[in-house]
Design a protein around this motif. Structure first.
Motif, mmCIF file in Angstrom:
data_model
loop_
_atom_site.group_PDB
_atom_site.id
_atom_site.type_symbol
_atom_site.label_atom_id
_atom_site.label_comp_id
_atom_site.label_asym_id
_atom_site.label_seq_id
_atom_site.Cartn_x
_atom_site.Cartn_y
_atom_site.Cartn_z
ATOM 1 N N VAL A 74 0.360 6.280 -7.327
ATOM 2 C CA VAL A 74 -0.998 6.634 -7.737
ATOM 3 C C VAL A 74 -1.449 7.938 -7.089
ATOM 4 C CG1 VAL A 74 -3.414 5.901 -7.786
ATOM 5 C CG2 VAL A 74 -1.596 4.231 -8.174
ATOM 6 N N TRP A 79 0.816 -1.208 0.000
ATOM 7 C CA TRP A 79 0.000 0.000 0.000
ATOM 8 C C TRP A 79 0.852 1.262 0.000
ATOM 9 C CZ3 TRP A 79 -4.574 0.414 -1.709
ATOM 10 C CH2 TRP A 79 -5.457 -0.656 -1.637
ATOM 11 N N GLY A 98 1.350 -4.543 -8.786
ATOM 12 C CA GLY A 98 1.842 -3.218 -9.128
ATOM 13 C C GLY A 98 3.001 -2.791 -8.257
ATOM 14 N N ALA A 99 2.968 -3.159 -6.980
ATOM 15 C CA ALA A 99 4.088 -2.834 -6.091
ATOM 16 C C ALA A 99 5.364 -3.535 -6.547
ATOM 17 C CB ALA A 99 3.750 -3.222 -4.654
ATOM 18 N N THR A 118 1.932 1.689 -3.558
ATOM 19 C CA THR A 118 0.800 2.031 -4.423
ATOM 20 C C THR A 118 0.432 3.500 -4.314
ATOM 21 O OG1 THR A 118 -0.071 -0.224 -4.236
ATOM 22 C CG2 THR A 118 -1.577 1.473 -5.020
ATOM 23 N N ALA A 129 -5.227 6.537 -4.627
ATOM 24 C CA ALA A 129 -4.879 5.291 -3.943
ATOM 25 C C ALA A 129 -5.109 5.406 -2.445
ATOM 26 C CB ALA A 129 -3.425 4.923 -4.231
ATOM 27 N N PHE A 154 -1.331 -0.087 -13.827
ATOM 28 C CA PHE A 154 -2.356 -0.449 -12.845
ATOM 29 C C PHE A 154 -3.701 -0.633 -13.532
ATOM 30 C CE2 PHE A 154 -5.433 0.117 -9.501
ATOM 31 C CZ PHE A 154 -4.831 -0.361 -8.356
ATOM 32 N N TYR A 157 -7.195 2.781 -0.430
ATOM 33 C CA TYR A 157 -6.691 2.183 0.805
ATOM 34 C C TYR A 157 -7.713 2.342 1.921
ATOM 35 C CZ TYR A 157 -4.240 2.225 5.302
ATOM 36 O OH TYR A 157 -3.887 2.027 6.607
ATOM 37 N N SER A 180 -2.812 -4.254 -6.783
ATOM 38 C CA SER A 180 -1.919 -3.420 -5.978
ATOM 39 C C SER A 180 -0.636 -4.166 -5.634
ATOM 40 C CB SER A 180 -2.624 -2.967 -4.696
ATOM 41 O OG SER A 180 -3.754 -2.192 -4.988
ATOM 42 N N ARG A 181 -0.779 -5.435 -5.301
ATOM 43 C CA ARG A 181 0.392 -6.232 -4.956
ATOM 44 C C ARG A 181 1.315 -6.400 -6.164
ATOM 45 N NH1 ARG A 181 0.860 -11.038 -0.814
ATOM 46 N NH2 ARG A 181 2.927 -11.806 -1.303
#
Length: 236
Positions: free
Chosen positions: A51, A44, A93-94, A47, A55, A208, A59, A90-91
């Protein structure tokens, strides 16, 4: 030389990302809203860093542990489809964002001629770094340490995350190619410029968005892309 307005816009965009990240840091570590899976805290933070405020809202609504408690109290599903897909994207993307930063900085440092454009080398480095980070997240995110865990992490990434990461990276690379060749051609984009990282932010956001349909399709095909059990639910 790049125009002053573009430099200013780049700095503002990066600052907004940092402020957004600070908000989630404060909520997680100062207000004590820790994630059941500690690796999701990194997810998070990364992200919201690229973003931005959007984001932070995601979150607050879907990533914050208390969001699931609130949904239970309101009689809603604990893990709705949108929440599962968002967490998965998100995961992945991280992984891609961290891989982008690590690979681009490392390649910039080791290049004999930083001005030389070798985009395919950069893209290969970004992709391999993203996959490596994905495996490391899986390995250190599970209890215990053993050789078999390495193979389990590799197989999990291959089955669950590879397709989404690839979709994310393809969109990122497509935008970066446009940025290098068309949008910001002169002077060449390099990691020592804020414009490079602003272009990277835009590419990560594009990734994303592009990865969302892929993750949704995987979930529709019955692939388990979400956690098997949340500690909130276990404690119920």
């Amino acid at each position: 030389m790049q125009p002053t307005w573009l430099l200013a816009l780049s700095w503002v965009s990066l600052a907004v990302g940092i402020v957004s990240c600070a908000i989630v840091v404060a909520d997680t570590y100062l207000r004590g809203h820790r994630q059941p899976a500690r690796v999701m805290e990194i997810v998070w933070l990364v992200t919201v860093l690229y973003v931005g405020p959007a984001a932070v809202r995601l979150y607050w609504n879907w990533g914050r542990p208390e969001a699931f408690t609130r949904r239970r109290q309101e009689g809603q599903p604990r893990r709705p489809r949108r929440g599962i897909v968002l967490t998965h994207v998100s995961r992945c993307g991280a992984h891609c964002a961290l891989g982008f930063v690590v690979a681009e900085v490392a390649l910039y440092v080791v290049k004999s001629d930083p001005a030389q454009e070798t985009l395919w080398v950069d893209y290969a480095g970004d992709y391999l770094a993203a996959l490596t980070i994905a495996v490391l997240f899986r390995y250190f995110g599970a209890p215990g340490r053993s050789v078999t865990k390495i193979w389990h992490a590799l197989s999990t990434v291959a089955k669950v995350e590879l397709l989404t990461i690839t979709a994310f990276e393809l969109a990122l690379f497509g935008w970066l190619t446009l940025a290098h060749r068309v949008v910001f051609p002169e002077p060449p984009l390099r990691p020592d410029s804020p414009i490079f990282w602003f272009a990277g932010q835009l590419g990560l956001i594009a990734g994303f968005i592009a990865a969302w349909p892929t993750a949704s399709w995987q979930l529709g095909r019955g692939l388990r892309i979400g956690p098997r059990r949340l500690s909130h639910d276990a404690a119920r």
